[in-house]
Enzyme design. Sequence first.
Site, PDB file in Angstrom:
ATOM      1  CG  ASP A  45       0.991 -16.989  12.196  1.00  0.00           C
ATOM      2  OD1 ASP A  45       0.299 -16.040  11.397  1.00  0.00           O
ATOM      3  OD2 ASP A  45       1.102 -18.047  12.421  1.00  0.00           O
ATOM      4  CD  GLU A  97      -2.587   1.229   2.436  1.00  0.00           C
ATOM      5  OE1 GLU A  97      -3.181  -0.033   3.337  1.00  0.00           O
ATOM      6  OE2 GLU A  97      -3.575   2.071   2.765  1.00  0.00           O
ATOM      7  CE  LYS A 127      -5.705  -1.063   5.679  1.00  0.00           C
ATOM      8  NZ  LYS A 127      -4.431  -0.860   5.222  1.00  0.00           N
ATOM      9  CG  HIS A 155      -3.999   6.915  -0.182  1.00  0.00           C
ATOM     10  ND1 HIS A 155      -3.456   5.840   0.995  1.00  0.00           N
ATOM     11  CD2 HIS A 155      -4.699   5.826  -0.709  1.00  0.00           C
ATOM     12  CE1 HIS A 155      -4.124   5.000   0.083  1.00  0.00           C
ATOM     13  NE2 HIS A 155      -4.570   4.562  -0.555  1.00  0.00           N
TER      14      HIS A 155
HETATM   15  P1  NAD Z   1       9.694 -23.543  16.690  1.00  0.00           P
HETATM   16  O1  NAD Z   1       9.640 -24.759  16.415  1.00  0.00           O
HETATM   17  O2  NAD Z   1      10.720 -23.313  14.396  1.00  0.00           O
HETATM   18  O3  NAD Z   1      10.921 -23.119  17.307  1.00  0.00           O
HETATM   19  C1  NAD Z   1      11.101 -22.918  18.498  1.00  0.00           C
HETATM   20  C2  NAD Z   1      11.916 -23.856  19.171  1.00  0.00           C
HETATM   21  O4  NAD Z   1      13.022 -22.799  18.580  1.00  0.00           O
HETATM   22  C3  NAD Z   1      11.695 -23.908  21.058  1.00  0.00           C
HETATM   23  O5  NAD Z   1      11.700 -25.040  20.625  1.00  0.00           O
HETATM   24  C4  NAD Z   1      13.339 -23.935  21.072  1.00  0.00           C
HETATM   25  O6  NAD Z   1      13.380 -25.843  21.038  1.00  0.00           O
HETATM   26  C5  NAD Z   1      14.476 -23.501  19.597  1.00  0.00           C
HETATM   27  N1  NAD Z   1      15.315 -22.383  20.420  1.00  0.00           N
HETATM   28  C6  NAD Z   1      15.991 -22.642  20.241  1.00  0.00           C
HETATM   29  N2  NAD Z   1      17.013 -20.689  20.559  1.00  0.00           N
HETATM   30  C7  NAD Z   1      15.347 -20.327  21.357  1.00  0.00           C
HETATM   31  C8  NAD Z   1      15.819 -19.080  21.778  1.00  0.00           C
HETATM   32  N3  NAD Z   1      16.646 -18.510  22.287  1.00  0.00           N
HETATM   33  N4  NAD Z   1      14.054 -19.045  22.613  1.00  0.00           N
HETATM   34  C9  NAD Z   1      13.409 -19.768  22.005  1.00  0.00           C
HETATM   35  N5  NAD Z   1      13.369 -20.663  21.441  1.00  0.00           N
HETATM   36  C10 NAD Z   1      14.538 -20.849  20.743  1.00  0.00           C
HETATM   37  O7  NAD Z   1       9.029 -22.142  16.937  1.00  0.00           O
HETATM   38  P2  NAD Z   1       8.204 -21.561  17.133  1.00  0.00           P
HETATM   39  O8  NAD Z   1       8.416 -20.536  17.485  1.00  0.00           O
HETATM   40  O9  NAD Z   1       7.285 -22.438  18.479  1.00  0.00           O
HETATM   41  O10 NAD Z   1       6.581 -21.779  16.040  1.00  0.00           O
HETATM   42  C11 NAD Z   1       6.151 -20.409  15.009  1.00  0.00           C
HETATM   43  C12 NAD Z   1       5.735 -21.191  14.076  1.00  0.00           C
HETATM   44  O11 NAD Z   1       4.516 -21.771  14.199  1.00  0.00           O
HETATM   45  C13 NAD Z   1       4.649 -20.168  13.499  1.00  0.00           C
HETATM   46  O12 NAD Z   1       5.417 -20.316  11.329  1.00  0.00           O
HETATM   47  C14 NAD Z   1       3.500 -19.620  13.165  1.00  0.00           C
HETATM   48  O13 NAD Z   1       3.133 -19.700  11.873  1.00  0.00           O
HETATM   49  C15 NAD Z   1       3.476 -21.411  13.838  1.00  0.00           C
HETATM   50  N6  NAD Z   1       1.973 -22.078  14.639  1.00  0.00           N
HETATM   51  C16 NAD Z   1       0.994 -20.727  14.242  1.00  0.00           C
HETATM   52  C17 NAD Z   1      -0.332 -21.259  14.739  1.00  0.00           C
HETATM   53  C18 NAD Z   1      -0.975 -20.473  15.991  1.00  0.00           C
HETATM   54  O14 NAD Z   1      -0.146 -18.817  15.726  1.00  0.00           O
HETATM   55  N7  NAD Z   1      -2.290 -20.844  15.925  1.00  0.00           N
HETATM   56  C19 NAD Z   1      -0.710 -22.506  15.650  1.00  0.00           C
HETATM   57  C20 NAD Z   1       0.432 -23.627  14.676  1.00  0.00           C
HETATM   58  C21 NAD Z   1       1.372 -22.894  14.835  1.00  0.00           C
END
Ligand code: NAD
Length: 426
Positions: free
Chosen positions: A278, A84, A262, A376
């Site tokens: 996300d 946008e 928005k 805009h």
């Molecule tokens: P992930 O599972 O890819 O990574 C997280 C992992 O990274 C942790 O389990 C940990 O072991 C590791 N890690 C290493 N260094 C770390 C640090 N400094 N801090 C934290 N963890 C560290 O990612 P996630 O964040 O658990 O999940 C994010 C993904 O889940 C996004 O892609 C999202 O789109 C998706 N998702 C979203 C939903 C929702 O929002 N409703 C539902 C399901 C999945």
Amino acid sequence: MKEINSKISGFYKLPIEERQKIIADQLRLNEDELDLLKKYGYFKPEQLDTMIENVIGSYQLPLGIACNFKINGNDYLIPMVIEEPSVVAAASNAARIARKHGGFQSDKVKSVMISQIQITNLEKMDEAEKKILSNKQKILEIANQQDPLLIKLGGGAIDIEIRKFNTNFGNMLIVHLLVDVLDAMGANVVNTMAEALTCYLEDLTNGKILLRIVSNLATHRLARSTATFDKELLGGDEVVDAILNAYEFARVDPYRAATHNKGIMNGIIALTLATGNDTRAIESGAHAYASLKGQYSPLTIYHKDENGNLVGEIELPLALGIIGGMTKIHPMAKLALKILNTRDTEELCQVTAALGLAQNLAALRALASEGIQKGHMALHSRNIAKLAGVPDHLVEEVANILVKDKKIRIDYAKEILEKLNDKNSP
Ligand code: NAD
């Protein structure tokens, strides 16, 4: 046009080129269109193919930089991915106004996510609640066995909360598992922990567990930012009052609050996307939070300080990460995070909240003074010129005429193009 057949057996198993061919055949795409599908940009086709299903290409958007941001005393160049026009310019302008009084002050943000565990078929909810609460330590222990790396880094499950509902399907007890996910967005982390608790909680309560999933209403992960916007730079007392008046409109009317928010999300989502986070999680969390008090409300509030300057404040849940998900996989997201130069997720949330506030202030100022369309539409006029088929070298000239004549329309752009072509033809 050939009839479309969307039932393509085994489409997901095919290599990208085969999928492109099928789509090209069905839609009779020409060579240029097929070539466009094959332009993968900075991605390798194999990378794209492992990100989502049924991939046939990649899709690009502009990456811009919002300038002038000072947050908690530090300067930031904020990467924004958005289609946008005028959003990046507006954010930079609001940040310039905020600088005079020290920029933005953003609070500390805890990285605590909620995972919900739905327990049904309970004869005695209160008894189940007591059992769960008295076994909290065991529950946290089981959850924390799932992610040794997170625990080693200092995160993990820290607490539980109980919510009880009477529903059309009988009683429902919801356990909230609270997890410090550190630098991750955390959805996968908490989902894994919640699933691991199924057997233990079923045995403990004699109930039946159904859903186990993160809540995007991340109320333990609230980001707050505030800034003082100089009244002279805003345009004087009248503009300050007009902005307060506009804010009041959003406060009382959800129809206006939706558009107010928005505008906030214009900034927040542009940074969320740039950093590979996300966007749907952020959107749903923000809008759910805006409705939490019973009426959909603005995510910002404004008042005047003793010198007549405008003070703005934003508060919303921000489940963002600098690790996990796409953040470390998407090449441009990695670069955007490098440009942003934040040390951890907390800092990313602090910047994001400030950007949302800046975006909102800029929109309110434009609406309350010259009207949003002026700035805009000047930028939008270029898009209109392109849509009218104006060649790149004439876009600026045609766009300027559209703005000058206050007729930012495709038919008028075509008319001007014809005139220019006539004038230039020998
Ligand atoms: P992930 O599972 O890819 O990574 C997280 C992992 O990274 C942790 O389990 C940990 O072991 C590791 N890690 C290493 N260094 C770390 C640090 N400094 N801090 C934290 N963890 C560290 O990612 P996630 O964040 O658990 O999940 C994010 C993904 O889940 C996004 O892609 C999202 O789109 C998706 N998702 C979203 C939903 C929702 O929002 N409703 C539902 C399901 C999945």
